[in-house]
Design an enzyme around this catalytic site. Structure first.
Site, PDB file in Angstrom:
ATOM      1  CG  HIS A 147      -1.837   1.144   1.330  1.00  0.00           C
ATOM      2  ND1 HIS A 147      -3.124   1.127   0.830  1.00  0.00           N
ATOM      3  CD2 HIS A 147      -1.666   2.383   1.870  1.00  0.00           C
ATOM      4  CE1 HIS A 147      -3.708   2.292   1.061  1.00  0.00           C
ATOM      5  NE2 HIS A 147      -2.838   3.070   1.701  1.00  0.00           N
ATOM      6  CD  GLU A 148       2.059   3.507   3.689  1.00  0.00           C
ATOM      7  OE1 GLU A 148       2.388   4.604   3.200  1.00  0.00           O
ATOM      8  OE2 GLU A 148       1.013   3.347   4.346  1.00  0.00           O
ATOM      9  CG  HIS A 151       0.182   6.052  -0.388  1.00  0.00           C
ATOM     10  ND1 HIS A 151      -0.954   6.680  -0.857  1.00  0.00           N
ATOM     11  CD2 HIS A 151      -0.189   5.421   0.765  1.00  0.00           C
ATOM     12  CE1 HIS A 151      -1.962   6.446  -0.035  1.00  0.00           C
ATOM     13  NE2 HIS A 151      -1.532   5.674   0.959  1.00  0.00           N
ATOM     14  CD  GLU A 212      -4.998   6.060   2.343  1.00  0.00           C
ATOM     15  OE1 GLU A 212      -4.897   4.875   2.714  1.00  0.00           O
ATOM     16  OE2 GLU A 212      -4.020   6.811   2.228  1.00  0.00           O
ATOM     17  CG  ASP A 216      -7.066   0.470  -0.179  1.00  0.00           C
ATOM     18  OD1 ASP A 216      -6.005   0.482   0.467  1.00  0.00           O
ATOM     19  OD2 ASP A 216      -8.161   0.843   0.280  1.00  0.00           O
TER      20      ASP A 216
END
Length: 497
Positions: A147-148, A151, A212, A216
């Protein structure tokens, strides 16, 4: 090796960090303000490609480096070669399957039991130690890291700043400083972000939720393509929601990563679209959890009881991980003979396991059995040349034995392939000091300062080194070259403005 307890220099009060923090924020503010004045304020950001108007990839790298230096200087990062090796191996096993990778990623662990993880400019990703110990499977931990990574690859921070600058360019300083605060103290950081975006708060919240959802989507795809169970993501989401459903203080990760129940449902549906992946439990994951619990959480007596109970009740996926945790707990309690017996048995089962080798090195040094430690580590360093666990432990044992020339050689060889190793330079500084090689000692100390962004102080150290290098022409030339490099790095930061 007990390098996680190494007595590193204290750089927290250096005034340079205030300069860097203000400068980076100011440079971002100035560049985005001039851009925003002529921008079409009704233009919507393009998913995955925007953000370049405010920040180029090169600027992101520079700013990310400066931010990472600030975080190092604040303290709190776990400087543990075994855990650094583990988390970077796990992280890079995901990065190699990601798209739009513009950086070499750096993964690090923050010594904090709160559930949190964060990503920032230049491919830097921090994971709180509490998140690792809370995850039940490596797929759950990998889902957070994926997930990070998403980003970063989707450039969400740059896109957030670009979107905000269209309506409130002068609040950019508040956004960036809020991001820095959020890494250290999520509750305070989110308050700073909320204050800086008061006039367009709802827009900011919506944009964050959009980020987000995208992270995801991209993260779960990355998780599946990397051989992990994609259900690790919704499983970990659901675990967090259940754990904090009735508490007034949500975990840090829920403050920085809003998690409505609809997001959990969407993540589960998305994960179920992938073929079912059965992932066997991972010993290294369980060893990392045991190491964190034994060395960074609780006291030795509590941990001895915890791991002893886990062994008797069969509560660990791997008995070896519980025994390893017990050995580390005995070591912390100075019961070295008990730790030695367990670790010798574990190494009989898995002779090249770096978790065991590192712990046994600590025990042998504590027992003054230097020859046995040196023999073991010489073999491991030969089998795994320049592996940070092997090389740093080997250099440390040689240092303890007083074999300073050999220790320096191991560290110098290691730094050729890992030039940003904070621990290696700190060890090398100690070696040179014991050798009374003042010029090289100041050079090595300057490298430590440069890694925490104290360029002015690093240059001062190098200039001091010059006074001891009058009869060392080659070293003198290298010192002059390094001074020019650090000055160039300073100029690159200035050119951001």
């Amino acid at each position: 090796m007990e390098l996680w307890k190494i007595n590193l220099l204290n750089y927290k009060n250096l005034s340079y960090f205030f300069f860097i923090g203000c400068f980076v924020v100011g440079a971002l503010t100035a560049s985005s303000y001039s851009w925003a004045a002529s921008a079409d304020k009704n233009k919507l950001p393009q998913i995955g490609t925007s953000g370049f108007s405010v920040l180029s990839v090169d600027k992101e790298r520079l700013i990310g480096t400066a931010m990472m230096q600030q975080i190092r200087a604040r303290g709190g990062i776990i400087n543990d070669p075994v855990l650094i090796e583990y988390i970077n191996h796990l992280g890079n096993s995901l990065v190699k399957n990601a798209n739009d990778v513009n950086y070499s990623f750096e993964f690090f662990i923050v010594n904090n039991q709160e559930l949190n993880a964060f990503a920032f400019f230049g491919g830097h990703i921090g994971i709180h130690s509490g998140l690792i110990t809370t995850a039940d499977t490596e797929s759950e931990l990998a889902s957070v890291i994926a997930h990070e990574i998403s980003h970063v690859t989707q450039r969400h921070l740059a896109r957030r700043i670009e979107a905000q600058s269209r309506t409130q360019p002068l609040t950019l300083a508040g956004i960036v400083s809020g991001v820095l605060l959020t890494m250290i103290n999520p509750a305070v950081g989110m308050a700073a972000l909320s204050t800086s975006m008061a006039a367009s708060q709802q827009f900011g919240i919506n944009y964050t939720r959009g980020n987000e959802k995208e992270a995801d989507r991209v993260g779960i795809t990355l998780l599946a393509h990397s051989g992990f169970d994609p259900l690790g993501a919704p499983n970990f989401f659901n675990k967090m929601l259940e754990k904090y459903r009735y508490t007034s203080k949500p975990p840090a990760m829920l403050l920085t990563h809003p998690l409505p129940e609809s997001r959990v449902s969407e993540a589960r549906i998305r994960a179920q679209n992938f073929p079912k992946i059965s992932v066997a439990p991972k010993l290294d994951f369980e060893l990392a959890k045991a190491r964190i619990k034994a060395r960074y959480e609780g006291d030795p007596e509590y941990n001895i009881n915890h791991f002893s109970s886990a062994i008797s009740k069969g509560q660990y996926a791997f008995l070896a991980a519980a025994r390893y945790g017990l050995a580390l707990s005995y070591f912390e309690d100075k019961a070295y003979d008990k730790a030695l017996a367990i670790l010798n048995d574990l190494l009989q089962e898995d002779a090249n396991n770096l978790f065991y080798i590192d712990a046994l090195s600590d025990v042998l040094i504590a027992l003054k059995q230097f020859k046995q430690a040196e023999k073991m580590l010489a073999t491991v360093n030969w089998l795994m040349p320049n592996n940070q666990v092997a090389a740093l432990n080997y250099a440390n044992v040689l240092l303890e034995m007083g074999n300073l020339d050999a220790s320096a050689q191991v560290l110098q060889d290691f730094l050729l392939v890992s030039p940003d190793s904070f621990i290696a330079y700190d060890l090398l500084t100690t070696v040179y000091r014991k050798q009374d090689k003042k010029a090289l000692m100041h050079v090595s100390k300057a490298q430590v300062m440069a890694l925490v962004g104290a360029y002015t102080q690093a240059i001062d150290e190098l200039q001091t080194a010059m006074t001891y290098a009058d009869d060392l022409p080659i070293i003198s030339k290298r010192i002059k070259g390094r001074i020019l490099q650090l000055q160039d790095q300073q100029e690159k930061l200035k050119r951001l403005n």
